[in-house]
Design a protein around this motif. Structure first.
Motif, PDB file in Angstrom:
ATOM      1  N   UNK A   1     -45.495  -9.516  15.261  1.00 24.77           N
ATOM      2  CA  UNK A   1     -45.802 -10.943  15.346  1.00 24.77           C
ATOM      3  C   UNK A   1     -44.856 -11.681  16.277  1.00 24.77           C
ATOM      4  N   UNK A   2     -45.399 -12.633  16.984  1.00 24.30           N
ATOM      5  CA  UNK A   2     -44.604 -13.422  17.937  1.00 24.30           C
ATOM      6  C   UNK A   2     -45.028 -14.882  17.823  1.00 24.30           C
ATOM      7  N   UNK A   3     -44.096 -15.726  17.376  1.00 26.56           N
ATOM      8  CA  UNK A   3     -44.443 -17.139  17.188  1.00 26.56           C
ATOM      9  C   UNK A   3     -44.182 -17.987  18.424  1.00 26.56           C
TER      10      UNK A   3
ATOM     11  N   UNK B   1     -41.112 -19.230   8.889  1.00 28.68           N
ATOM     12  CA  UNK B   1     -41.061 -17.830   9.303  1.00 28.68           C
ATOM     13  C   UNK B   1     -42.035 -16.963   8.502  1.00 28.68           C
TER      14      UNK B   1
ATOM     15  N   UNK C   1     -39.481 -12.369  21.799  1.00 29.60           N
ATOM     16  CA  UNK C   1     -40.394 -12.763  20.720  1.00 29.60           C
ATOM     17  C   UNK C   1     -39.651 -13.202  19.465  1.00 29.60           C
ATOM     18  N   UNK C   2     -40.128 -14.278  18.865  1.00 26.30           N
ATOM     19  CA  UNK C   2     -39.621 -14.736  17.578  1.00 26.30           C
ATOM     20  C   UNK C   2     -40.659 -14.311  16.550  1.00 26.30           C
ATOM     21  N   UNK C   3     -40.255 -13.455  15.635  1.00 24.54           N
ATOM     22  CA  UNK C   3     -41.207 -12.901  14.666  1.00 24.54           C
ATOM     23  C   UNK C   3     -41.651 -13.914  13.640  1.00 24.54           C
ATOM     24  N   UNK C   4     -42.680 -13.554  12.960  1.00 26.45           N
ATOM     25  CA  UNK C   4     -43.162 -14.343  11.834  1.00 26.45           C
ATOM     26  C   UNK C   4     -43.348 -13.411  10.669  1.00 26.45           C
ATOM     27  N   UNK C   5     -44.343 -13.669   9.850  1.00 24.25           N
ATOM     28  CA  UNK C   5     -44.601 -12.770   8.724  1.00 24.25           C
ATOM     29  C   UNK C   5     -45.034 -11.421   9.279  1.00 24.25           C
ATOM     30  N   UNK C   6     -44.484 -10.323   8.792  1.00 26.46           N
ATOM     31  CA  UNK C   6     -44.849  -9.026   9.335  1.00 26.46           C
ATOM     32  C   UNK C   6     -46.307  -8.696   9.050  1.00 26.46           C
ATOM     33  N   UNK C   7     -46.873  -7.804   9.853  1.00 29.60           N
ATOM     34  CA  UNK C   7     -48.267  -7.454   9.647  1.00 29.60           C
ATOM     35  C   UNK C   7     -48.470  -6.824   8.271  1.00 29.60           C
ATOM     36  N   UNK C   8     -49.586  -7.148   7.684  1.00 34.10           N
ATOM     37  CA  UNK C   8     -49.887  -6.562   6.375  1.00 34.10           C
ATOM     38  C   UNK C   8     -50.272  -5.103   6.528  1.00 34.10           C
TER      39      UNK C   8
ATOM     40  N   UNK D   1     -52.524  -2.246   6.067  1.00 29.24           N
ATOM     41  CA  UNK D   1     -53.953  -2.233   5.768  1.00 29.24           C
ATOM     42  C   UNK D   1     -54.296  -1.466   4.489  1.00 29.24           C
TER      43      UNK D   1
ATOM     44  N   UNK E   1     -46.572  -6.287   2.984  1.00 32.79           N
ATOM     45  CA  UNK E   1     -45.468  -5.665   3.704  1.00 32.79           C
ATOM     46  C   UNK E   1     -44.247  -6.556   3.596  1.00 32.79           C
TER      47      UNK E   1
ATOM     48  N   UNK F   1     -40.235  -7.591   5.317  1.00 34.23           N
ATOM     49  CA  UNK F   1     -39.518  -7.558   6.578  1.00 34.23           C
ATOM     50  C   UNK F   1     -38.823  -6.219   6.766  1.00 34.23           C
TER      51      UNK F   1
ATOM     52  N   UNK G   1     -41.199  -3.817   8.101  1.00 31.09           N
ATOM     53  CA  UNK G   1     -41.505  -4.152   9.488  1.00 31.09           C
ATOM     54  C   UNK G   1     -40.391  -3.703  10.418  1.00 31.09           C
TER      55      UNK G   1
ATOM     56  N   UNK H   1     -40.342   0.004  10.953  1.00 26.34           N
ATOM     57  CA  UNK H   1     -41.374   0.453  11.888  1.00 26.34           C
ATOM     58  C   UNK H   1     -40.942   0.214  13.320  1.00 26.34           C
TER      59      UNK H   1
END
Lengths: 182, 92
Positions: free
Chosen positions: A14-16, A170, B67-74, B76, B81, B83, B86, B89
């Motif tokens: 993810x990239x905000x 976040x 990149x500034x991350x947000x909530x990690x991908x769920x 599937x 998930x 942090x 994430x 990974x």
């Protein structure tokens, strides 16, 4: 389908940033409109060139009208630039929401808009009010406490508040996979 | 009512402020034009535009930065998930 969704999730962290830049750009334009509409038009405490083309009793009535009209032209030019920034912000927002790696976080968008508004006030305040002196917040006072308040609260204060809201967002939203329909 | 409209129309078209626009053909209008398109026109335009390229540069710096991350991908399979998951990974 599961395999494709999984691939998207694993390959694109993810990239905000695209959402933050879009929100900031949108608010830079909207912040300009707030300045122009509220301070220039509604409260009429200054205009774009009011330090050089004053609208006060020191000039004749006829010259005041001419100065007002000249200021109106440059206010319009300023609004044209802020319109352009708003349009670019909308375009960036459109691109951001169509990217799968950008979380749709309302809090991040709100924070970035507060940040953008603060950036506008800080940069415009420093340049126009303190460096080239084309106008001041309350023109009849010249450089006054209102100019410093504009920088401190409207500029630095909003930037810090926006940054804090972005930080708190976040965990909001989440990147969208193919299953979300993009 | 008709008299009021006629007087209003006359007042609006004859007063100095109504003929002081940049495209008005009047003495005031000419002064406005001269005041706008004077020798400092270019410098004034640059002065008014100056904050915008600086702000644009700031937004570009935000846009193209790390990149500034947000909530990690769920995940599937499980639908959730953390942090930690994430970060593992990303480093593996």
């Amino acid at each position: 389908m599961t395999t494709m969704t999984s691939a998207v999730h694993h390959e694109t962290p993810p990239n905000r940033r695209p959402l933050i830049s879009a929100g900031a750009m949108l608010a830079i334009g909207m912040g300009g409109f707030v300045d122009g509409i509220v301070l220039h038009q509604m409260l009429q405490v200054h205009n774009m060139l009011s330090a050089r083309r004053p609208n006060d009793p020191t000039v004749s009535a006829e010259q005041r009208i001419v100065n007002l009209e000249i200021n109106m032209f440059w206010d319009g030019m300023f609004h044209a630039f802020t319109w352009g920034m708003t349009a670019i912000g909308l375009w960036l927002l459109w691109r951001a929401v169509n990217r799968r790696d950008v979380p749709r976080s309302g809090r991040t968008l709100l924070g970035s808009m507060v940040l953008g508004w603060g950036l506008f006030n800080l940069v415009e305040g420093i340049i126009d009010h303190h460096v080239i002196h084309i106008h001041h917040v309350v023109e009849r006072l010249g450089v006054s406490d209102y100019d410093w308040l504009f920088l401190g609260v409207g500029g630095v204060g909003l930037i810090l508040l926006g940054w804090a809201i972005i930080g708190s967002g976040r965990r909001g939203g989440g990147p969208r996979g193919l299953a979300d329909g993009g | 009512m008709r008299r009021f409209l006629c007087i209003s129309l006359l007042a609006f078209t004859c007063c100095a402020s109504a003929t002081a626009c940049p495209v008005c053909d009047s003495d005031s209008g000419q002064q406005v034009r001269a005041g706008i398109f004077d020798a400092d026109f270019g410098r004034t335009l640059i002065a008014i535009a100056l904050p915008f390229p600086i702000l644009l540069g700031m937004v570009l710096a935000i846009h193209f930065g790390r990149p500034i991350g947000g909530r990690p991908p769920a995940d599937p399979r499980t639908g959730d998930a953390t942090y930690d998951d994430h970060d593992k990974r990303r480093t593996s």
